[in-house]
Design a protein around this motif. Structure first.
Motif, short mmCIF file in Angstrom:
data_model
loop_
_atom_site.label_atom_id
_atom_site.label_comp_id
_atom_site.label_asym_id
_atom_site.label_seq_id
_atom_site.Cartn_x
_atom_site.Cartn_y
_atom_site.Cartn_z
N UNK A 146 0.86 -1.18 0.00
CA UNK A 146 0.00 0.00 0.00
C UNK A 146 0.89 1.23 0.00
N UNK A 147 0.76 2.06 -1.00
CA UNK A 147 1.62 3.23 -1.07
C UNK A 147 0.79 4.49 -0.89
N UNK A 165 0.77 6.09 4.39
CA UNK A 165 1.12 7.03 5.46
C UNK A 165 0.22 6.84 6.68
N UNK A 166 -1.05 6.54 6.44
CA UNK A 166 -1.94 6.23 7.57
C UNK A 166 -1.42 4.99 8.31
N UNK A 167 -1.08 3.96 7.53
CA UNK A 167 -0.53 2.74 8.16
C UNK A 167 0.77 3.06 8.88
N UNK A 195 4.16 8.46 9.44
CA UNK A 195 3.31 9.21 8.52
C UNK A 195 4.15 9.85 7.42
N UNK A 196 5.33 10.28 7.78
CA UNK A 196 6.20 10.98 6.82
C UNK A 196 6.81 10.00 5.81
N UNK A 197 7.33 8.89 6.29
CA UNK A 197 8.03 7.95 5.40
C UNK A 197 7.09 6.94 4.76
N UNK A 198 5.98 6.63 5.41
CA UNK A 198 5.04 5.62 4.91
C UNK A 198 5.40 4.22 5.38
#
Ligand code: 8NA
Ligand code: MG
Ligand code: MG
Ligand code: MG
Length: 296
Positions: free
Chosen positions: A2-3, A8-10, A261-264
């Motif tokens: 998931x990108x 980011x949520x994950x 959140x920043x890096x994903x």
């Protein structure tokens, strides 16, 4: 994988969890040495290492309640969130809660949730708690409000905090002062030592001596940090936050949620996934919050 925004949520929910789980063994102790922490992270990165996962603590127990309440109620419902905190606490009281917040849970239960904000208001002789226990569980609020107007995020963040932590004015003012100090530290780059961070920003269980520190940890770890071997930037954030000592699980959790959140999520090394309790729940809650995004 998931990108993009969903990742980011994950990443944010997973980052909050991982900071808590990885930081908990060092909480409250004197600062761990650089070699202890470097070998800790090196060992965990080894796919051959077989160890039980690290348990989450109160930080995650409460974050899960905040997320689930926002999901179940499709918004902020004070009574539901308070009930979830209390149910969670009495199901698993040994998750390492702050020593006074448990009085709030007891009073909420004893008064049958009649006025859900009242018990927090009488903590510490009516001054309310300035502990970091409200800040440590805030990530799902930011995610839930991702597309909402700013005033909604402020309203939910504030009111959900007030369920347990009434001393908001005190620490908000202090946080603003600290942000100036944070900028000063940033200007000094990689020369800033852990003792300087401790003396300037703090590494304690109060909100004003830990929230700016978590933000600083994220910023500092954007680039390589002297003595921190982790070269993955997400892990470096958590590693650096823990290296400051003090309230390691909570500072690493707050920093981890920002870094995630920043890096994903896809930037979080897979070898670390199995070291944290209930990562799949954090991902599931992140996905649900992502689906619930409210357009502006
Ligand atoms: P809290 O509301 O019980 O506050 C935590 C502590 O902060 C209190 O027990 C007091 O010592 C102090 N405090 C807060 N407000 C005041 C005030 N107005 N006047 C005087 N003292 C005050 O619980 P919380 O949910 O805010 O606590 C969160 C922290 O506790 C997190 O670090 C969490 O992981 C947990 N915890 C921390 C440690 C540690 O050693 N760092 C150990 C166990 C648990
Ligand atoms: Mg904790
Ligand atoms: Mg409702
Ligand atoms: Mg803590």
């Amino acid at each position: 994988a998931v990108e993009g925004l969903a990742g980011k949520f994950r990443g944010s929910m997973a980052g909050a969890l991982m900071g808590d789980c990885l930081g908990a063994p060092f909480e409250g102790e004197s600062r761990a040495s650089r070699s202890v922490l470097n070998s800790y992270f090196r060992r965990l990165a080894d796919p051959a290492l077989k160890v039980p996962y690290k348990l989450y603590t109160d930080d995650t127990a409460m974050t899960r309640c905040v997320a689930q309440s926002l999901i179940d109620e499709k918004g902020y419902c004070a009574t539901d969130m308070a009930k979830k905190f209390v149910k969670e606490y009495y199901n698993e009281p040994k998750r390492g809660y702050g020593s006074n917040v448990t009085d709030v849970f007891a009073a909420l239960r004893a008064t049958k949730f009649q006025d859900v904000y009242a018990p927090a208001g009488i903590q510490f002789g009516g001054r309310g708690s300035y502990g970091n226990g409200a800040a440590m569980r805030i990530a799902p609020v930011a995610l839930f409000c991702y597309d909402a107007p700013d005033k909604e995020v402020v309203h939910i963040a504030k009111d959900s905090s007030l369920l347990t932590h009434a001393n908001r004015l005190g620490y908000n003012g202090a946080v603003l002062q600290k942000l100036e100090k944070l900028l000063e530290l940033m200007e000094q780059g990689d020369s800033v030592t852990p003792s300087q961070v401790e003396d300037t920003l703090g590494v304690y269980i109060s909100a004003h001596m830990s929230v700016p520190t978590a933000i600083y940890s994220f910023i500092r770890a954007l680039n390589p940090v002297t003595n921190i071997e982790s070269d993955n930037a997400f892990l470096r954030t958590i590693h650096y936050a823990i290296s400051l000592g003090g309230d390691t699980d909570t500072i690493a959790s707050m920093a981890g949620s920002i870094a995630g959140a920043y890096y994903g999520f896809s930037e979080i090394p897979e070898s670390f996934h199995r070291h944290c309790e209930a990562l799949s729940d954090a991902i599931e809650q992140a996905d649900q919050l992502f689906k619930m995004r409210k357009p502006k």
